[in-house]
Design a protein around this motif. Structure first.
Motif, short mmCIF file in Angstrom:
data_model
loop_
_atom_site.label_atom_id
_atom_site.label_comp_id
_atom_site.label_asym_id
_atom_site.label_seq_id
_atom_site.Cartn_x
_atom_site.Cartn_y
_atom_site.Cartn_z
N ALA A 1 38.20 48.68 43.16
CA ALA A 1 39.01 49.69 43.63
C ALA A 1 40.49 49.23 43.83
O ALA A 1 40.68 47.99 43.76
CB ALA A 1 38.52 49.88 45.35
N ALA A 2 41.53 50.10 43.91
CA ALA A 2 42.94 49.89 44.00
C ALA A 2 43.31 48.81 45.08
O ALA A 2 44.09 47.48 44.87
CB ALA A 2 43.58 51.11 44.30
N GLY A 3 42.74 48.72 46.06
CA GLY A 3 42.75 47.76 47.10
C GLY A 3 42.48 46.48 46.92
O GLY A 3 43.00 45.23 47.41
N ASP A 4 41.32 46.33 46.00
CA ASP A 4 40.97 45.01 45.41
C ASP A 4 42.22 44.21 44.64
O ASP A 4 42.21 43.28 44.47
CB ASP A 4 39.79 44.98 44.93
N VAL A 5 42.96 45.24 44.09
CA VAL A 5 43.99 44.80 42.90
C VAL A 5 45.32 44.32 43.62
O VAL A 5 45.89 43.28 43.29
CB VAL A 5 44.17 45.85 41.81
N LEU A 6 45.67 45.35 44.51
CA LEU A 6 46.97 45.09 45.19
C LEU A 6 47.00 43.99 45.97
O LEU A 6 46.02 43.48 46.83
CB LEU A 6 47.08 46.30 46.21
N GLY A 7 48.21 43.02 46.00
CA GLY A 7 48.20 41.74 46.70
C GLY A 7 47.45 40.72 46.07
O GLY A 7 47.70 39.36 46.13
N ARG A 8 46.94 40.88 44.77
CA ARG A 8 45.87 39.70 43.98
C ARG A 8 46.50 39.68 42.77
O ARG A 8 46.21 38.52 42.12
CB ARG A 8 44.53 40.20 44.24
N ILE A 9 46.81 40.68 42.07
CA ILE A 9 47.32 40.76 40.74
C ILE A 9 48.67 41.07 40.80
O ILE A 9 49.40 42.02 41.47
CB ILE A 9 46.69 41.88 40.00
N THR A 10 49.75 40.35 40.27
CA THR A 10 51.09 40.71 40.09
C THR A 10 51.43 41.27 38.83
O THR A 10 50.83 40.88 38.02
CB THR A 10 51.86 39.20 40.40
N VAL A 11 52.90 41.81 38.87
CA VAL A 11 53.39 42.25 37.82
C VAL A 11 53.78 41.10 36.73
O VAL A 11 53.50 41.05 35.59
CB VAL A 11 54.51 43.00 38.15
#
Length: 311
Positions: free
Chosen positions: A5-15
């Motif tokens: 889910a998007a919530g799993d990605v946000l804050g853990r993967i950076t640009v």
């Protein structure tokens, strides 16, 4: 198969961590080592479209598809304008690898390629950045600038200044300034990024100054654009894929139709510049521009990195 889910990605993967992943993907596109057929987009209502993209990578050997709802007004209701999933399959036996919610992935990979283009095409050590827009892409490009560069000033401009002010409020301590006048926001900037939902040009060629680099991000289909004909004529243009540019660049297609640029207007793939097989910026006074279309191979490469990183 993983469902992420998007919530799993946000804050853990950076640009920033996706920049080298996108560099490899862009090199493969220009080397002919990636498959990205024309995308499909159909209107499903008066307010939105359904989009389908599909393709394959050789390294790593993956194929897959991205299925999206494209609704520009959705952010006003707290939703992403790009809602859907990226589906990954390994290409040895065709097994599904992951289904990843598309909004965070799309925002991250798009900003990462813009940061990559800025590194490759802008003058060295850019310090003043202007971001046009106040939505999801503007936010992630802002994150990218803070992660990948050492900005002295980041100017935010949006049609609704209150939206730009709200976005700035999410980044306390950052060197941000909301500028209500577009001309003033662009003047003196090293890098200008347009990340809007505009369908008609708002950035004028007369606003651009020698030496600037522009990332054209918001308009990715043939019936939308962010910069006017005069701006296109001034730009040394680069893009993610020439095939996509020939079909979908509203700026280039309309400037050519108006007779402002000719059929021989040069457009260069970013991957070719990165590989050293084509020149990038050749003069400090050039106005360079990166036209972003967004490719399925970017989604696949980013999706693979996300799936491997999040385990």
């Amino acid at each position: 198969m993983k469902v992420i889910a998007a919530g799993d990605v946000l804050g853990r993967i950076t640009v920033a961590e996706l920049v080298p992943v996108m560099e490899a993907a862009m090199r493969d596109v220009s080397a002919g080592a990636a498959l990205h057929p024309p995308r499909l987009a159909v209107e499903v209502s008066g307010t939105g479209r359904m989009g389908v993209m599909y393709g394959a990578l050789r390294n790593p050997p993956l194929h897959g598809a991205k299925i999206l709802s494209l609704f520009p007004e959705a952010p006003r209701h707290g939703l992403s304008s790009h809602q859907g999933f990226v589906l990954l399959f390994e290409s040895a036996l065709g097994r599904p690898v992951a289904a990843i919610e598309a909004d965070a992935l799309t925002a991250l990979r798009t900003a990462a390629v813009s940061m990559l283009a800025t590194r490759a095409l802008a003058r060295p050590d850019p310090r003043v950045f202007t971001i046009c827009g106040s939505g999801e892409q503007a936010e992630f490009h802002l994150r990218g600038v803070l992660q990948c560069f050492a900005p002295a000033e980041i100017r935010l401009w949006a049609r609704r200044p209150e939206a730009a002010t709200a976005l700035a409020g999410h980044f306390p301590g950052a060197p941000l300034r909301v500028v209500q006048d577009l001309g003033a926001a662009v003047a003196g900037a090293d890098v200008v990024t347009t990340a809007t939902s505009a369908r008609k040009a708002f950035l004028c060629g007369e606003m651009l100054a020698a030496g600037q680099h522009v990332n054209l991000v918001g308009a990715s289909l043939a019936d939308a654009r962010e910069v006017d004909d005069a701006g296109v004529a001034r730009m040394t243009m680069f893009t993610d894929a020439l095939e996509s540019s020939a079909r979908e660049s509203g700026e280039i297609l309309e400037a050519r139709s108006a007779g402002v640029i000719g059929e021989d207007y040069p457009v260069t793939e970013l991957g070719a510049v990165l590989a050293g097989s084509a020149p990038g910026r050749t003069d400090p006074a050039q106005v360079t521009a990166y036209k972003s279309h967004g490719l399925i191979v970017q989604d696949l490469a980013a999706g693979w990195h996300i799936a491997q990183t999040l385990g």
